[in-house]
Scaffold this active site. Sequence first.
Site, PDB file in Angstrom:
ATOM      1  N   ARG A  41       0.901  -1.449   0.097  1.00  0.00           N
ATOM      2  CA  ARG A  41       0.064   0.005   0.063  1.00  0.00           C
ATOM      3  C   ARG A  41       0.892   1.245   0.079  1.00  0.00           C
ATOM      4  O   ARG A  41       1.627   1.355   0.675  1.00  0.00           O
ATOM      5  CB  ARG A  41      -0.742   0.028   1.300  1.00  0.00           C
ATOM      6  N   HIS A  60      -7.203   0.864  -6.541  1.00  0.00           N
ATOM      7  CA  HIS A  60      -7.401  -0.150  -5.278  1.00  0.00           C
ATOM      8  C   HIS A  60      -8.189  -1.334  -5.970  1.00  0.00           C
ATOM      9  O   HIS A  60      -9.444  -1.576  -5.880  1.00  0.00           O
ATOM     10  CB  HIS A  60      -8.283   0.578  -4.216  1.00  0.00           C
ATOM     11  N   GLN A  84     -10.306  -3.771  -3.742  1.00  0.00           N
ATOM     12  CA  GLN A  84     -11.575  -3.236  -3.040  1.00  0.00           C
ATOM     13  C   GLN A  84     -12.704  -3.458  -4.254  1.00  0.00           C
ATOM     14  O   GLN A  84     -13.736  -3.842  -3.827  1.00  0.00           O
ATOM     15  CB  GLN A  84     -11.480  -1.479  -2.714  1.00  0.00           C
ATOM     16  N   ASP A 128     -17.206   7.862  -1.578  1.00  0.00           N
ATOM     17  CA  ASP A 128     -15.927   7.382  -0.967  1.00  0.00           C
ATOM     18  C   ASP A 128     -15.744   8.783  -0.290  1.00  0.00           C
ATOM     19  O   ASP A 128     -16.238  10.025  -0.701  1.00  0.00           O
ATOM     20  CB  ASP A 128     -14.824   7.074  -1.627  1.00  0.00           C
ATOM     21  N   CYS A 169     -16.334   2.104   0.282  1.00  0.00           N
ATOM     22  CA  CYS A 169     -15.165   1.097   0.512  1.00  0.00           C
ATOM     23  C   CYS A 169     -14.835   1.290   2.070  1.00  0.00           C
ATOM     24  O   CYS A 169     -14.029   0.402   2.541  1.00  0.00           O
ATOM     25  CB  CYS A 169     -14.076   1.595  -0.155  1.00  0.00           C
ATOM     26  N   ARG A 207     -13.529  -8.566   1.485  1.00  0.00           N
ATOM     27  CA  ARG A 207     -12.344  -8.210   1.212  1.00  0.00           C
ATOM     28  C   ARG A 207     -11.299  -9.516   1.376  1.00  0.00           C
ATOM     29  O   ARG A 207     -10.693  -9.911   0.785  1.00  0.00           O
ATOM     30  CB  ARG A 207     -11.702  -7.091   1.928  1.00  0.00           C
TER      31      ARG A 207
HETATM   32  N1  NVA Z   1      -9.782   6.992  -1.591  1.00  0.00           N
HETATM   33  C1  NVA Z   1      -9.613   6.658  -0.039  1.00  0.00           C
HETATM   34  C2  NVA Z   1      -9.916   4.950  -0.011  1.00  0.00           C
HETATM   35  C3  NVA Z   1      -9.519   4.588   1.401  1.00  0.00           C
HETATM   36  C4  NVA Z   1      -9.684   3.021   1.622  1.00  0.00           C
HETATM   37  C5  NVA Z   1      -8.180   6.919   0.286  1.00  0.00           C
HETATM   38  O1  NVA Z   1      -7.313   6.391  -0.884  1.00  0.00           O
HETATM   39  O2  NVA Z   1      -7.739   7.395   1.114  1.00  0.00           O
HETATM   40  N1   CP Z   2     -11.238   0.116   2.322  1.00  0.00           N
HETATM   41  C1   CP Z   2      -9.922   0.076   2.613  1.00  0.00           C
HETATM   42  O1   CP Z   2      -9.108  -0.201   2.031  1.00  0.00           O
HETATM   43  O2   CP Z   2      -9.957   0.370   4.180  1.00  0.00           O
HETATM   44  P1   CP Z   2      -8.548   0.361   5.013  1.00  0.00           P
HETATM   45  O3   CP Z   2      -7.887   1.697   4.312  1.00  0.00           O
HETATM   46  O4   CP Z   2      -8.765   0.358   6.239  1.00  0.00           O
HETATM   47  O5   CP Z   2      -7.664  -0.670   4.389  1.00  0.00           O
END
Ligand code: NVA
Ligand code: CP
Length: 307
Positions: free
Chosen positions: A105, A132, A135, A221, A261, A289
């Site tokens: 990540r 992602h 997701q 989101d 998500c 997930r």
């Molecule tokens: N769009 C959000 C998703 C978090 C799972 C981010 O990247 O922070």
């Molecule tokens: N949806 C998702 O990826 O959540 P986290 O940021 O908690 O991993």
Amino acid sequence: MFPMRHYLQFTDFTREEYDYLFKRAAILKAKLAAGELYQPLIGKVLAMIFEKSSTRTRVSFEAGMAQFGGHAMFLQSKDTQLGRGEPIEDVAKVISRMTNIVMVRTFEQSIVERFADNSLVPVINGLTNEYHPCQILADIFTYIEKNGSIEGKTVAWIGDSNNISRTWLQAAKIFNFKLKQACPRGYEMTVLDGQKYDVEHFETFYDPYQAARDADIVTTDVCTSMGFERETLQRRKDFLHYRVSEKVMLQAKANAMFMHCLPAHRGEEVDPEVIDGPQSVVWDEAENRMHTQKAVIEYLLLGKVEE
Ligand code: NVA
Ligand code: CP
């Protein structure tokens, strides 16, 4: 041995592979629910590199690996030499000599790609600024599980052009559904994968009610994703009229699902009545997930498993 594969963006698997992965995820979910021990990965190690925060991604990968009889190693960049500037290429070469599969990540997609280019083992994208895939894999599985095929359906995305919506767009072409996005002017989708998206698969609106009309899924989101925190105040103003409210949900089909998500900000991008209401499937999305990622890990390490 089959060739090593990575899962860095949604387009890395074909439609046929997704059909297999969804079937497999349902089997793995059923095995777990029945209390059946299924441990094909005893002695195998998953390294998880986090350059951003996480709840669901960490827990789902770590729990999934434990259920498979393997081990998951949680590595935060700030506690490793990566946080002190060790090149990602060197990190990839070292970590992949001692582990069997890696989840990353991070910020730019190019970082996970550079990692994969230098890795001896499969790499999974656990979220980048751009995509992602894990997701949307879970989200589509959740829809299919509850309602059957997603082909020909309409997904209304009320919000930012971010990692999640970009991945929905990639999925629209693979699964042949339509993504209707509503966003403020200046936040329209920029397509990064060089593909063309015709009106059958994608349309932009500036009015959330129009985007939500007759939709099968309404989803959103946060308006400020991780890594973009300095834009928070401006974005809060710009996205003020892009909240999924009960009125927005009323534009969609009566049986439409609400997806998010997570993590969510109630009162910002979604009203509590919607996310905590009867059309919301957010907790199933989160749980799925784990089941869907287990199917991906198994596929990348063992190939197709026929039972
Ligand atoms: N769009 C959000 C998703 C978090 C799972 C981010 O990247 O922070
Ligand atoms: N949806 C998702 O990826 O959540 P986290 O940021 O908690 O991993």
